[in-house]
Design a protein around this motif. Sequence first.
Motif, PDB file in Angstrom:
ATOM      1  N   TYR A 152      12.472  48.616  50.266  1.00 44.95           N
ATOM      2  CA  TYR A 152      13.033  49.777  49.569  1.00 44.95           C
ATOM      3  C   TYR A 152      12.373  50.031  48.212  1.00 44.95           C
ATOM      4  N   GLU A 155      12.304  53.578  46.354  1.00 42.03           N
ATOM      5  CA  GLU A 155      13.375  54.426  46.867  1.00 42.03           C
ATOM      6  C   GLU A 155      14.551  54.570  45.903  1.00 42.03           C
ATOM      7  N   ARG A 160      11.836  57.053  42.106  1.00 47.38           N
ATOM      8  CA  ARG A 160      11.500  58.381  42.623  1.00 47.38           C
ATOM      9  C   ARG A 160      11.019  59.294  41.507  1.00 47.38           C
TER      10      ARG A 160
END
Length: 466
Positions: A152, A155, A160
Amino acid sequence: MSGSSPFKMRFVHLDLKGAPPKVSYLSEIFPLFHALGANGLLIEYEDTFPYEGPLKLLRAPHAYSPSEVTEVLRLAAAHELEVVPLVQTFGHMEFVLKHEALAHLREVALFPNTLNPHEAESLALVGAMVDQVLELHPGARWLHIGCDEVYYLGEGEASRQWLQQEQNTTATLCLSHMRAVASHVQARHPATTPLVWDDMLRDIPEDQLSASGVPQLVEPVLWDYGADLDVQGKALLMEKYRQCGFPRLWAASAFKGATGPSQALPPIEHHLRNNLQWLQVAAQGRKDTLQGIILTGWQRYDHFSVLCELLPVGIPSLAVCLQSLLHGGFTEDVRARVQHLLGISSLEIAGVLSDILALVIQVSLHLRSSVDEMLQMDSLLGRWSGLAQELAAALRRVFPEGTVEEWLQENVHPSLGQLQALLQDLEAASPPPPPASPGPAQARAPEDMGAHPVPSSSVCPTLASC
């Protein structure tokens, strides 16, 4: 020892995030490790390290004390086993980020496995963990900082936003955090070199790796536990890393814990083939590129997974793999030497090393099948309950109570519970016995009345802990 091994360092991995052995057991097993050809240990403490101060919440109830860690190091040194501690600093941070007080440092709020690399507090946290571990390991030449399987990554909300900026990538983000952790080690502990698992580096382009500064700070550990690993591909990867500026590399094979998250018995042939293929990789690469090999022995696939093969059960596999690495192959002479060192007459499944291994073999191979085949036999419950108690006693000599209970709950109690329930149903469905005829038999005590299904309350009185 033999000079035929291309691996001058042969480290046995002790994964303590599940089933941490008692120090008394390590005192028995370290001489064998040395005799088999090991000259080092990679100790992955996770929540069994005695963290202090604000980090004390990371300690498991069965964590080692500082004096026990010191004793483990003394025992290792007495048997010429160099110790490399492992501290996870990026991925596999479940044992840290599961705590509510630290949950805000997760990359993704729902998942406690990956650290948020954007938070200054994240680097301070892993820096404090590193410092405490190295304080109890004075003189350590290497520290493994993990960095594998950083799931991940990229994420989280902060990531982001960061990735929206030009030229920012998840590879850049990964390298940046690796560099920050390794720089902390270099600054605070200049005599200690960080190791990292290599899976997050494999697909990063050479020019990006070269320019990152990471090759000057860490030594990658190339890991592959497959029985059919790509020898040529691994040789090319080694050359790529060398071209990127990594001066030294390590390999990592497995002797247990790599063929299924709930595996009870290690498939020795699989692990032997894996280690023999690493010998082929070493032969393909430049001489002395590989600093050594780590024989991993995973105890859980992650912090929340069930236990897989216990250390005592994996000793024959470890012996075969270590001796093969030491002597450059698995010949009949090596087989004979392994059997001699283990004190057994055969490496077949019947030739067992310890009471734990013998009992685990019986449970793993025969408990479920015998329950399926002979559910109608009330004597079966007594036999398996007795064996379960015997196994529990053997396990308690090596592991803390929580480990014993967990292994039994996963591997023994479900089948015994099934058998108990069936016998209770059969007893309830049985017609009442005919009235006894008058005579002396009426005066007999209940225990003299013959065989009856054992009531559940008296089956393995400590079934919850046996």
